[in-house]
Design an enzyme around this catalytic site. Sequence first.
Site, PDB file in Angstrom:
ATOM      1  N   LYS A 168       0.848  -1.212   0.000  1.00  0.00           N
ATOM      2  CA  LYS A 168       0.000   0.000   0.000  1.00  0.00           C
ATOM      3  C   LYS A 168       0.866   1.238   0.000  1.00  0.00           C
ATOM      4  O   LYS A 168       2.046   1.184   0.359  1.00  0.00           O
ATOM      5  CB  LYS A 168      -0.926   0.030   1.225  1.00  0.00           C
TER       6      LYS A 168
ATOM      7  N   ASP B  84      -1.945  -1.614  10.925  1.00  0.00           N
ATOM      8  CA  ASP B  84      -2.506  -1.512   9.572  1.00  0.00           C
ATOM      9  C   ASP B  84      -2.753  -2.877   8.910  1.00  0.00           C
ATOM     10  O   ASP B  84      -3.016  -2.938   7.714  1.00  0.00           O
ATOM     11  CB  ASP B  84      -1.703  -0.549   8.675  1.00  0.00           C
TER      12      ASP B  84
HETATM   13  O1  C5P Z   1       0.728  -1.393  15.486  1.00  0.00           O
HETATM   14  P1  C5P Z   1       2.136  -1.508  15.022  1.00  0.00           P
HETATM   15  O2  C5P Z   1       2.880  -2.621  15.740  1.00  0.00           O
HETATM   16  O3  C5P Z   1       2.284  -1.587  13.568  1.00  0.00           O
HETATM   17  O4  C5P Z   1       2.841  -0.158  15.457  1.00  0.00           O
HETATM   18  C1  C5P Z   1       4.231  -0.040  15.577  1.00  0.00           C
HETATM   19  C2  C5P Z   1       4.567   1.189  16.423  1.00  0.00           C
HETATM   20  O5  C5P Z   1       4.249   2.371  15.707  1.00  0.00           O
HETATM   21  C3  C5P Z   1       3.797   1.304  17.710  1.00  0.00           C
HETATM   22  O6  C5P Z   1       4.436   0.618  18.753  1.00  0.00           O
HETATM   23  C4  C5P Z   1       3.797   2.802  17.964  1.00  0.00           C
HETATM   24  O7  C5P Z   1       5.042   3.215  18.490  1.00  0.00           O
HETATM   25  C5  C5P Z   1       3.711   3.361  16.565  1.00  0.00           C
HETATM   26  N1  C5P Z   1       2.339   3.684  16.161  1.00  0.00           N
HETATM   27  C6  C5P Z   1       1.704   4.770  16.712  1.00  0.00           C
HETATM   28  N2  C5P Z   1       0.419   5.077  16.309  1.00  0.00           N
HETATM   29  C7  C5P Z   1      -0.208   4.349  15.358  1.00  0.00           C
HETATM   30  C8  C5P Z   1       0.435   3.241  14.783  1.00  0.00           C
HETATM   31  C9  C5P Z   1       1.714   2.929  15.198  1.00  0.00           C
HETATM   32  O8  C5P Z   1       2.257   5.461  17.575  1.00  0.00           O
HETATM   33  N3  C5P Z   1      -1.433   4.687  14.984  1.00  0.00           N
END
Ligand code: C5P
Length: 293
Positions: free
Chosen positions: A9, A133
Amino acid sequence: MIALEAFAKVNRSLVVLGRRPDGYHEIDTLFQTIDLTDDLRLDEDERLTLSIAGSTLPTDDRNLVLRAARALSERAGGDRGARLHLSKRIPVGAGLGGGSADAAATLLGLNALWRLGLTTEELRPVAAAIGSDVAFFLYGGRARGTGRGERIEPLPDPPDESLVLLLPPFGMATPEVYRALEAGPAPDPLPPRGDSSAMPDRNDLEGAAERLRPELPSFRSALVAHGAVSARLSGSGSTVYGLFRSQREARAAAAALEGREGARALATRTLSRAEWRRRASPAAGNEPEAVKP
Ligand code: C5P
């Protein structure tokens, strides 16, 4: 045997609305499927194993594919196995959602291989628990993501877009970019909330990513200098993509930009939801060619 494609994406826009008590950020983003894929092959087996071609990613539980498989196995209430093989093409740490796309493809593929019959709505919470995501990659096409990005509203397909992805010779870590955002100057005033057609063409992570990697703006200007109508960072980077008026212009720009400052340049295009569904759906059979258009 089941074979399917996991599509990358870009974020056509990404507005950060604020930091949440749980440490995540509340965002409002437009996701768009593009024609850049990893291939996933799933075979029946007693044990759950993963092999990877085209990348040195770990094949243990740090890999989102195995995490997705274990989460679905648990959701199905059993200790299930499968032999998973991933061929990587989507670059890692690029803001193209490669790991999340692979995780979602694993859920879709295993749902078919294990004959669980779960609906997208039933797979959604499993996906959202793996990463912010991952849920988008169950829907494909264009969609609005809110909350952490895991609340998905599928949107009608816009007209096809031609893009060039400029992939710098380094990746970015999402948590680091969000930390740089917190440490930096206050973001622009929030846009009025409303329907997604009013979403501004901006990425609030761009400034933070550019503070971490001061060479990023030059990739953006290089795209514009080669005819891009606009150029943006995708997600938390490191990919910078440009929008072009046609595939022909995109291909010419990619050829001219390839290798610049160590970057790879790929011409690609957006995918409609119907096209995504056709190619990302699990196709059973013994010939992987069967899922190719
Ligand atoms: O959810 P995911 O593991 O992909 O997110 C990785 C990191 O990115 C999270 O630990 C956080 O630090 C940051 N993040 C965030 N806000 C979001 C998505 C991700 O702060 N909406």
